[in-house]
Design a protein around this motif. Structure first.
Motif, mmCIF file in Angstrom:
data_model
loop_
_atom_site.group_PDB
_atom_site.id
_atom_site.type_symbol
_atom_site.label_atom_id
_atom_site.label_comp_id
_atom_site.label_asym_id
_atom_site.label_seq_id
_atom_site.Cartn_x
_atom_site.Cartn_y
_atom_site.Cartn_z
ATOM 1 N N ASP A 38 32.674 64.970 36.030
ATOM 2 C CA ASP A 38 31.744 65.422 36.830
ATOM 3 C C ASP A 38 32.330 66.272 38.004
ATOM 4 O O ASP A 38 33.158 66.193 38.487
ATOM 5 N N THR A 39 31.413 67.528 38.202
ATOM 6 C CA THR A 39 31.627 68.438 39.309
ATOM 7 C C THR A 39 30.671 68.446 40.378
ATOM 8 O O THR A 39 29.664 68.360 40.107
ATOM 9 N N LYS A 59 39.271 63.042 43.924
ATOM 10 C CA LYS A 59 40.524 63.600 43.049
ATOM 11 C C LYS A 59 40.780 62.022 42.346
ATOM 12 O O LYS A 59 41.086 62.109 41.225
ATOM 13 N N ILE A 95 36.939 63.104 39.660
ATOM 14 C CA ILE A 95 35.680 64.040 39.884
ATOM 15 C C ILE A 95 36.232 65.350 40.301
ATOM 16 O O ILE A 95 37.258 65.468 41.231
ATOM 17 N N THR A 96 35.856 66.474 39.888
ATOM 18 C CA THR A 96 36.293 67.883 40.320
ATOM 19 C C THR A 96 35.305 68.401 41.215
ATOM 20 O O THR A 96 34.000 68.289 41.356
ATOM 21 N N LEU A 97 35.881 68.561 42.583
ATOM 22 C CA LEU A 97 35.235 68.764 43.816
ATOM 23 C C LEU A 97 35.608 70.070 44.285
ATOM 24 O O LEU A 97 36.591 70.786 44.540
ATOM 25 N N ILE A 98 34.517 70.955 44.208
ATOM 26 C CA ILE A 98 34.493 72.372 44.733
ATOM 27 C C ILE A 98 34.026 72.271 46.236
ATOM 28 O O ILE A 98 32.713 71.726 46.827
ATOM 29 N N ALA A 118 39.419 70.763 44.072
ATOM 30 C CA ALA A 118 39.823 71.637 43.080
ATOM 31 C C ALA A 118 39.930 73.106 43.038
ATOM 32 O O ALA A 118 40.596 73.982 43.032
ATOM 33 N N HIS A 119 38.752 73.660 44.274
ATOM 34 C CA HIS A 119 38.570 74.848 44.711
ATOM 35 C C HIS A 119 37.997 74.689 45.909
ATOM 36 O O HIS A 119 37.470 73.533 46.443
ATOM 37 N N THR A 161 32.113 77.543 37.609
ATOM 38 C CA THR A 161 31.282 76.732 36.793
ATOM 39 C C THR A 161 31.034 77.441 35.309
ATOM 40 O O THR A 161 30.265 76.941 34.663
ATOM 41 N N VAL A 202 26.678 72.835 39.269
ATOM 42 C CA VAL A 202 27.398 71.365 39.374
ATOM 43 C C VAL A 202 26.346 70.451 39.186
ATOM 44 O O VAL A 202 25.055 70.366 39.176
ATOM 45 N N ASP A 203 27.017 69.089 39.100
ATOM 46 C CA ASP A 203 26.184 67.971 38.726
ATOM 47 C C ASP A 203 25.580 67.483 40.181
ATOM 48 O O ASP A 203 24.560 66.981 39.955
#
Ligand code: NDP
Length: 327
Positions: free
Chosen positions: A144-145, A164, A168-171, A189-190, A207, A212-213
């Motif tokens: 998930d983002t 992490k 989970i991808t964290l922006i 991640a960003h 994305t 994002v979710d």
């Protein structure tokens, strides 16, 4: 036994100048209470909201909701703590900016030997917040983002590492390029500098237009509208703070027009109200720190007497990670 403790109190709401140091008498714990001697106290943005009156308190009131130290005495009925034991907490009522206090025992947690008082006081409120955001507010799964604002702050740096560790991808977003680098070093991640870049456009690019979710937004007024624009259809908006000011009233119809969005406004203390849940949340946090999945960054330390400087720095966005007051 009577003793005195240096304590930070407000008699009126206002700027950091309303924070006063007083000597308070600390007595013996009653049923269900403990007396704890603090070795470190945590600074949190909620303390600013209470000081300014955004979150009203009955005055006069001692401030602070997070600390770590040693239990000196326990009242009748307290079975999970004993005198001499190391302990830490994020709890109501306010009053943690002090050398020692008597307080309800239910939300005070036994502290593992492996975690220092400083680290504990820097992480209980912020880390248990991340625990419920990632495990209790909405189902999140690997892949998930999440968009997470103020990613280099106290809650933010824990969230970057927690995400992490859970796949989970964290922006992240943050107010300077240096803060963005720090968030990325900690697992984001960003990270978007939302002072120089339009974060909605950047999330759209990152994305590939999908969104994002989940958004976790503690900045409030300045980011709320844009945060909603970053969500996928059926996405979840978690508004959990208001560092830039409170979010204006929400038009529910807008949630349907943007694609059946969900929205919630959670608080830590609803989650920790059940003592068993509170202890379980703390244990998961201790596990993350003991397992080195999460490192707690104490980036600022002030003596308790200089609490006003600490508040000024937090509000001026000069801090990163956690801030400690030494009692
Ligand atoms: P932080 O260390 O994250 O400090 C707040 C950060 O917010 C600043 O460093 C700044 O980062 C950012 N910010 C954006 N706009 C402003 C503004 N106008 N004024 C000040 N700061 C701004 O604080 P905490 O880790 O203590 O708390 C983070 C947030 O989470 C707070 O809003 C807090 O209330 C909320 N919270 C909510 C909980 C809940 O259960 N609901 C529990 C715990 C915390 P930058 O410069 O990068 O923009």
């Amino acid at each position: 036994m009577q003793q005195t403790a240096k304590t930070v109190v407000i008699h009126e709401t206002g700027g950091p100048e309303v924070l006063r140091i007083e000597e308070h008498t600390v007595g013996d714990p009653g049923p269900g209470e403990v007396r704890i001697r603090h070795h470190a106290c945590g600074l949190n943005y909620i303390d600013v909201y209470q000081r300014t009156g955004l979150y009203p308190l009955n005055l006069p009131q001692a401030l602070g909701m997070e600390a770590a130290g040693v239990i000196e005495a326990v009242g009748d009925g307290v079975t999970h703590l004993s005198p001499g034991q190391r302990a830490a907490y994020a709890a109501t009522p306010s009053g943690a900016y002090t050398q020692a206090r008597v307080m309800p025992a239910e939300q005070v947690c036994p502290l593992p030997e492996s975690i220092s008082f400083k680290t504990a006081a820097a992480m209980m409120l912020k880390g248990m917040t991340v625990e419920y955001l990632f495990h209790r507010t909405t189902p999140l799964k690997r892949g998930d983002t999440v968009l997470f604002h103020a990613a280099a702050g106290g809650v933010g740096l824990i969230a970057c590492q927690w995400a992490k560790s859970e796949g989970i991808t964290l922006i992240g977003t943050a107010g300077t390029d240096e803060k963005c680098s720090l968030a990325q070093f900690n697992g984001a991640a960003h990270c978007i500098n939302y002072k120089t870049d339009n974060f909605v456009d950047r999330v759209n690019e990152i994305t590939a237009g999908k969104g994002v979710d989940v958004v976790m937004d503690s900045v409030g007024a300045d980011t709320f509208e844009g945060s909603l624009e970053c969500l996928k259809p059926l996405g979840m908006m978690i508004s959990f703070g208001n560092a830039s000011g409170p979010v204006p009233p929400v038009d529910l119809g807008m949630l349907s027009r943007r694609g059946s969005l969900k929205i919630t406004r959670p608080t830590l203390f609803t989650h920790t109200a059940d003592p068993n849940v509170c202890q379980a949340m703390a244990r998961r946090l201790f596990g993350k720190v003991d397992g080195r999945e999460v490192t707690i960054h104490v980036d600022q330390t002030f003596p308790l007497e200089r609490v006003a400087e600490a508040h000024r720095a937090l509000e001026a966005r000069e801090t990163t990670g956690s801030t400690i007051l030494e009692p």
